[in-house]
Design a protein around this motif. Sequence first.
Motif, PDB file in Angstrom:
ATOM      1  N   UNK A   1     143.797  18.283  -8.719  1.00 12.11           N
ATOM      2  CA  UNK A   1     144.240  19.661  -8.978  1.00 12.11           C
ATOM      3  C   UNK A   1     143.277  20.437  -9.872  1.00 12.11           C
ATOM      4  N   UNK A   2     142.127  19.838 -10.181  1.00 12.64           N
ATOM      5  CA  UNK A   2     141.075  20.509 -10.960  1.00 12.64           C
ATOM      6  C   UNK A   2     141.578  20.998 -12.322  1.00 12.64           C
ATOM      7  N   UNK A   3     142.572  20.300 -12.877  1.00 13.08           N
ATOM      8  CA  UNK A   3     143.110  20.677 -14.181  1.00 13.08           C
ATOM      9  C   UNK A   3     142.050  20.449 -15.251  1.00 13.08           C
ATOM     10  N   UNK A   4     141.996  21.359 -16.222  1.00  8.69           N
ATOM     11  CA  UNK A   4     140.954  21.311 -17.244  1.00  8.69           C
ATOM     12  C   UNK A   4     141.335  20.458 -18.443  1.00  8.69           C
ATOM     13  N   UNK A   5     142.618  20.178 -18.611  1.00 13.01           N
ATOM     14  CA  UNK A   5     143.013  19.376 -19.753  1.00 13.01           C
ATOM     15  C   UNK A   5     144.479  19.005 -19.704  1.00 13.01           C
ATOM     16  N   UNK A   6     144.833  17.994 -20.499  1.00 19.80           N
ATOM     17  CA  UNK A   6     146.208  17.533 -20.613  1.00 19.80           C
ATOM     18  C   UNK A   6     146.630  17.595 -22.074  1.00 19.80           C
ATOM     19  N   UNK A   7     147.743  18.249 -22.325  1.00 22.15           N
ATOM     20  CA  UNK A   7     148.348  18.217 -23.643  1.00 22.15           C
ATOM     21  C   UNK A   7     149.394  17.104 -23.593  1.00 22.15           C
ATOM     22  N   UNK A   8     149.191  16.058 -24.379  1.00 25.85           N
ATOM     23  CA  UNK A   8     150.032  14.862 -24.305  1.00 25.85           C
ATOM     24  C   UNK A   8     151.206  15.027 -25.261  1.00 25.85           C
TER      25      UNK A   8
ATOM     26  N   UNK B   1     141.056  24.108   0.464  1.00 24.31           N
ATOM     27  CA  UNK B   1     139.632  24.391   0.291  1.00 24.31           C
ATOM     28  C   UNK B   1     139.436  25.135  -1.032  1.00 24.31           C
ATOM     29  N   UNK B   2     138.925  24.427  -2.016  1.00 19.01           N
ATOM     30  CA  UNK B   2     138.770  24.998  -3.345  1.00 19.01           C
ATOM     31  C   UNK B   2     137.643  26.041  -3.378  1.00 19.01           C
ATOM     32  N   UNK B   3     137.828  27.030  -4.257  1.00 15.39           N
ATOM     33  CA  UNK B   3     136.843  28.101  -4.416  1.00 15.39           C
ATOM     34  C   UNK B   3     136.325  28.187  -5.848  1.00 15.39           C
ATOM     35  N   UNK B   4     136.568  27.145  -6.642  1.00 14.18           N
ATOM     36  CA  UNK B   4     136.248  27.235  -8.066  1.00 14.18           C
ATOM     37  C   UNK B   4     134.984  26.470  -8.450  1.00 14.18           C
TER      38      UNK B   4
END
Length: 651
Positions: A313-320, A138-141
């Motif tokens: 996973x609600x990740x904000x970005x990917x560094x490739x 249960x996300x809280x963000x």
Amino acid sequence: MAKKASSKEPATFSLLTDFDIHLFKSGKHYRLYEKLGSHVITAGGKKGVYFAVWAPNAKAVSVIGNFNSWNNAEHKLNPRWDESGIWEAFFPGLGKGEIYKYAIHSNTGDYLEKADPFAMYAEVAPKTASIVWETNYKWKDANWLKERKNSIGKPKPYSVYEIHFGSWRRKVEEGNRSLTYLEMASELVDYIKETGFTHVEFLPVMEHPFFGSWGYQVTGYFAPSSRYGSPEEFMQLVDALHEAEIGVILDWVPSHFPGDDHGLYRFDGTHLYEHADPRKGFHPDWKSYIFNYGRKEVKSFLISNAVYWIDKYHIDGLRVDAVASMLYLDYSRKAGEWEPNQYGGRENLESIEFLKELNEVVYGDFPDAITIAEESTAWPGVSRPTYLGGLGFGQKWMMGWMHDTLHFFQEDSINRKYHMNEITFSIMYAFTENFMLPLSHDEVVHGKGPIIGRMTGDEWRRFANLRLLYTYMYTHPGTKLLFMGCEFAQTSEWKHDLSLDWHLLQYDLHKGILNLFKDLNALYKAEPALYQFGFEARGFEWIDYSDRENSVMVYLRKAEAKEDQLLVVCNFTPEVRQHYRIGVGIRGYWKEIFNSDNVRYGGSGLLNQGQIATSPVKYHGRDYSISLSLPPLGISVFKLEKEVGEFELGS
């Protein structure tokens, strides 16, 4: 563990529709993780697990695990009729927590036992099996995600703290173990709040068998490493960071994968995920295997994986990682070890199209997320939109700035006047891309030593140079990235199996560097001039880059509002320069708002106190000027405190 399955015969059921298969085969299925892999579901009134795996060159596939004593004659999967190469079955009675692999009898005559490419959880290394899993976190963000969406297109400060999860802090008293996801959710969050970084970037947390690879040899692309806890516990860490208003970036590795027996390599006895031609499919530097970007199903796999981390996973970005290795067919290869493309060039056309589609999908579905390219060449338009001919990344690492700057700081100060072009050259191309300035993990390994070890002179000068370097980095256009330990001047080279040298913070000089970063991050967030036009030429203006004899350079950082502009003065020598005159275009009072020589940071305390009034003395082609004291090996930042009219000054 779930109870023993009530039936070894698969029930007739599929999560895959004809449209799913069409998308998969055309390379356009971007939510493949919802269909392939293992899924706990209820079908026909019975709860169980549905398995689906892509293995087109298999003649038989079954699921093996503790539930059938690893017997490959039981729990057989069925091949689909549509020539998709997918095998599937639903087994009632199985459930969350089952440990399993796929037993594959290949048409090549090989027998293989493979982990699930879509597994969401895995056994702790050195064990290699997959684990059936489902998450109900249960996300809280919600507030964070709402603000992230509302800030699309708005300039904002972006300072990234790069972390290797297993060696940030370790419990020495408990066998030198790494912190867990839950421990990091407390200790790391508190530390980032204290130091003021806006984002953390984790070196790959995806499951990897060899700890010494730092996570860059991935076998479980959809599974956060079980070394540190469960998927829900990693979600809790992300949630805690978001609740503290800290963004999360993941290092993502679509460039290569290892040849471990349980992994993707020769998955069904053939070169399924990797390119069959070793000139395209084997990486000579890392002794690993390169994805076949021209294969539609592989493209669906990789883009689905990128989407998965942002979605689930609600990740904000990917560094490739290692984008340069993907762009060039001759990357790290000698003559005769590579084959030109259809036009006779060295560009990897299939990889280029993959990267463009990756970015189009990520920004199409998540316009508030970001992709960042580690790209070390002069490839044009890496961070430009695909509709303008670019690759579509949001930002690109500014590797040239990093190399030139570190080389400059290795020069003794007496010689720097001959090398000023190294420190000024970056502005020539600073606005050709959306650049991020990196001082990353690659700069503190393989015999390079720590960043402080690159600074010249005695102890005082080395620390002064380090303060100078970091302040220059924060006042230079572009976003920022710093590897862990650099923020308190770690004095030893980074080692992945040891904790950072936190004991150094008992010493004033190291504590001073940490204080410097706290204040630099605060300054960066408070001053629009440092980020509002961070990727645009209108955010920067030279005042003087020609004073090579004194190794001094002066520039403005500019914002929309004239009163927000900042004057930055850099002295790259240990000589104190009194009464140093600088031209300014605005009549009024200037105030020093930052000085890297502050005693709080371990400096000598040569500050410019109080208001500094302009004089009607023309200098540097400007109508007015101010006289300053330049601290040794220091940077001073000034802000216009009050603009005055022609007759107000001194009245």
